[in-house]
Scaffold this motif. Structure first.
Motif, short mmCIF file in Angstrom:
data_model
loop_
_atom_site.label_atom_id
_atom_site.label_comp_id
_atom_site.label_asym_id
_atom_site.label_seq_id
_atom_site.Cartn_x
_atom_site.Cartn_y
_atom_site.Cartn_z
N TYR A 1 -49.96 -34.10 -57.13
CA TYR A 1 -49.57 -33.11 -56.13
C TYR A 1 -49.42 -31.71 -56.73
O TYR A 1 -49.29 -30.73 -55.99
CB TYR A 1 -48.27 -33.53 -55.44
N LEU A 2 -49.42 -31.59 -58.07
CA LEU A 2 -49.35 -30.28 -58.71
C LEU A 2 -50.17 -30.34 -60.01
O LEU A 2 -49.64 -30.27 -61.11
CB LEU A 2 -47.89 -29.90 -59.01
N SER A 3 -51.49 -30.46 -59.84
CA SER A 3 -52.36 -30.64 -61.00
C SER A 3 -52.61 -29.35 -61.77
O SER A 3 -53.25 -29.38 -62.82
CB SER A 3 -53.70 -31.22 -60.55
N SER A 4 -52.11 -28.22 -61.27
CA SER A 4 -52.27 -26.95 -61.99
C SER A 4 -51.28 -26.81 -63.14
O SER A 4 -51.34 -25.85 -63.90
CB SER A 4 -52.11 -25.77 -61.03
N VAL A 5 -50.39 -27.80 -63.27
CA VAL A 5 -49.36 -27.77 -64.31
C VAL A 5 -49.30 -29.14 -64.97
O VAL A 5 -49.37 -30.17 -64.29
CB VAL A 5 -47.98 -27.41 -63.73
N THR A 6 -49.18 -29.17 -66.29
CA THR A 6 -48.97 -30.41 -67.03
C THR A 6 -47.62 -30.36 -67.72
O THR A 6 -47.33 -29.42 -68.47
CB THR A 6 -50.08 -30.61 -68.09
N ASN A 7 -46.78 -31.35 -67.43
CA ASN A 7 -45.48 -31.43 -68.09
C ASN A 7 -45.67 -31.85 -69.55
O ASN A 7 -46.49 -32.72 -69.86
CB ASN A 7 -44.58 -32.43 -67.37
N VAL A 8 -44.89 -31.23 -70.42
CA VAL A 8 -45.06 -31.44 -71.86
C VAL A 8 -43.71 -31.76 -72.49
O VAL A 8 -42.70 -31.11 -72.20
CB VAL A 8 -45.66 -30.18 -72.53
N ARG A 9 -43.72 -32.75 -73.37
CA ARG A 9 -42.58 -33.05 -74.23
C ARG A 9 -43.00 -32.79 -75.67
O ARG A 9 -44.11 -33.15 -76.06
CB ARG A 9 -42.12 -34.50 -74.07
N ALA A 10 -42.12 -32.18 -76.43
CA ALA A 10 -42.48 -31.83 -77.80
C ALA A 10 -41.26 -31.87 -78.70
O ALA A 10 -40.12 -31.80 -78.24
CB ALA A 10 -43.11 -30.43 -77.84
N THR A 11 -41.54 -32.00 -79.98
CA THR A 11 -40.50 -31.92 -81.02
C THR A 11 -40.77 -30.68 -81.85
O THR A 11 -41.89 -30.49 -82.33
CB THR A 11 -40.51 -33.17 -81.91
N LEU A 12 -39.76 -29.84 -82.01
CA LEU A 12 -39.88 -28.62 -82.80
C LEU A 12 -39.05 -28.77 -84.06
O LEU A 12 -37.90 -29.24 -84.02
CB LEU A 12 -39.42 -27.39 -82.01
N VAL A 13 -39.63 -28.37 -85.18
CA VAL A 13 -38.95 -28.45 -86.47
C VAL A 13 -39.02 -27.07 -87.11
O VAL A 13 -40.10 -26.53 -87.35
CB VAL A 13 -39.60 -29.50 -87.39
N SER A 14 -37.85 -26.49 -87.38
CA SER A 14 -37.79 -25.20 -88.08
C SER A 14 -37.34 -25.46 -89.51
O SER A 14 -36.38 -26.20 -89.76
CB SER A 14 -36.81 -24.25 -87.38
N SER A 15 -38.06 -24.85 -90.45
CA SER A 15 -37.78 -25.07 -91.87
C SER A 15 -37.49 -23.73 -92.53
O SER A 15 -38.37 -22.87 -92.63
CB SER A 15 -38.97 -25.74 -92.56
N GLY A 16 -36.24 -23.55 -92.98
CA GLY A 16 -35.86 -22.34 -93.69
C GLY A 16 -36.18 -22.45 -95.17
O GLY A 16 -36.50 -23.52 -95.69
N GLY B 1 -49.17 -24.27 -67.95
CA GLY B 1 -49.81 -23.83 -66.71
C GLY B 1 -51.24 -23.42 -66.96
O GLY B 1 -51.51 -22.55 -67.80
N TYR B 2 -52.18 -24.05 -66.25
CA TYR B 2 -53.60 -23.76 -66.47
C TYR B 2 -53.98 -22.37 -65.98
O TYR B 2 -54.86 -21.72 -66.55
CB TYR B 2 -54.46 -24.82 -65.76
N GLY B 3 -53.32 -21.90 -64.93
CA GLY B 3 -53.65 -20.58 -64.40
C GLY B 3 -53.25 -19.46 -65.34
O GLY B 3 -53.92 -18.43 -65.41
N SER B 4 -52.17 -19.64 -66.07
CA SER B 4 -51.70 -18.61 -67.01
C SER B 4 -52.03 -18.94 -68.45
O SER B 4 -51.86 -18.09 -69.33
CB SER B 4 -50.18 -18.46 -66.88
N ARG B 5 -52.48 -20.17 -68.70
CA ARG B 5 -52.75 -20.67 -70.06
C ARG B 5 -51.53 -20.45 -70.95
O ARG B 5 -51.64 -19.99 -72.09
CB ARG B 5 -53.99 -19.99 -70.66
N THR B 6 -50.38 -20.78 -70.40
CA THR B 6 -49.12 -20.56 -71.11
C THR B 6 -48.32 -21.85 -71.18
O THR B 6 -48.17 -22.56 -70.18
CB THR B 6 -48.28 -19.48 -70.40
N LEU B 7 -47.79 -22.13 -72.37
CA LEU B 7 -46.90 -23.26 -72.59
C LEU B 7 -45.48 -22.72 -72.71
O LEU B 7 -45.22 -21.81 -73.49
CB LEU B 7 -47.28 -24.00 -73.87
#
Length: 266
Positions: free
Chosen positions: A180-195, A210-216
């Motif tokens: 019903y909203l194929s213009s957006v893909t839900n994303v799960r991610a793990t972020l690791v910051s290393s000092g 978002g495919y229309g904006s090509r933005t995560l």
């Protein structure tokens, strides 16, 4: 004078001093028969077979060399064309970044000279809303952050906090797209910051591409990680580059930009 019936008389018909083709063939046949019956016949036959085989191999090697050369030329032409097209696309992206696309923040530019714009929610919905069908192109509707993808880059803080630069790694752990909203893909991610001091910080983030904006856009909605509480990571992909993303870390409510990050896919 030649006696009738001899080879010489056959070759010199009617007093002619030039042998005919039939006479030459006959002479070759007779000579071949004589060689075959002679003690050196098998040796000469073997030498002839060897030379024929050698010439055949040389011809085969030449054909293979020509084929390899043709493949190299074709590959060079293809690579040159791809590089040329990519350079043009990158130039077009830069022009759009400077001049703008002529569309609103919530609109998608169809890529034609008329600056036809449609709502971003119509992009990749299975129906062509752009006159040229650009909103359903495979290049537009391909997710650059599929499950299993990983990226790395260095975070540079400019506002919000006086933190030293650190390495950031992003691992996409899962994606889901609803019909019903194929213009957006839900994303799960793990972020690791290393000092530099080795003080790694790991947290799980959720968001959407978002495919229309090509933005995560990713954030920690539960604010379980104090270092990133109230912050949002927004990464934009160029229209023709799915391996790099220009990201910024912003405050969720004030939208103030705190840091910059350029991600590169591993």
């Amino acid at each position: 004078p030649l006696r009738p019936g001899t080879i010489g008389s056959i070759l010199l018909r009617g007093g002619s001093h030039l042998p005919t083709m039939r006479s030459l063939l006959l002479l070759l046949v007779l000579a071949g028969a004589a060689v075959a019956q002679s003690p050196v016949g098998p040796l000469l036959g073997g030498l002839m077979q060897t030379r024929v085989y050698a010439h055949g191999q040389r011809l085969k090697n030449m054909e293979q060399a020509v084929e390899k050369l043709e493949n190299r030329v074709d590959n060079a032409i293809t690579r040159g064309r791809d590089v040329y097209v990519n350079n043009l696309n990158n130039l077009a992206d830069r022009v759009n970044d400077i001049e703008g696309t002529g569309c609103g923040d919530k609109e998608f530019q169809c890529g034609d000279d008329l600056h036809h714009c449609i709502d971003k929610v119509l992009v990749c919905d299975g129906f062509s809303d752009c006159d040229n069908g650009h909103d359903e192109d495979a290049g537009v509707c391909t997710n650059p952050v599929p499950a299993g993808a990983s990226f790395h880059g260095e975070m540079h803080f400019s506002h919000c906090a006086t933190l030293p630069d650190f390495e950031m790694r992003l691992f996409v752990t899962g994606t889901k797209t609803y019909d019903y909203l194929s213009s957006v893909t839900n994303v799960r991610a793990t972020l690791v910051s290393s000092g530099k001091a080795g003080d790694d910080v790991t947290f799980n983030a959720r968001g959407a591409y978002g495919y229309g904006s090509r933005t995560l856009v990713l954030s920690d909605p539960d604010n379980r990680t104090p270092q990133f509480a109230g912050l949002e990571l927004s990464c934009g992909f160029a229209a023709h580059d799915s391996k790099h993303a220009n990201c910024k870390l912003v405050e969720t409510f004030t939208r103030q930009e705190c840091a910059q990050l350029r991600l590169t896919r591993d």
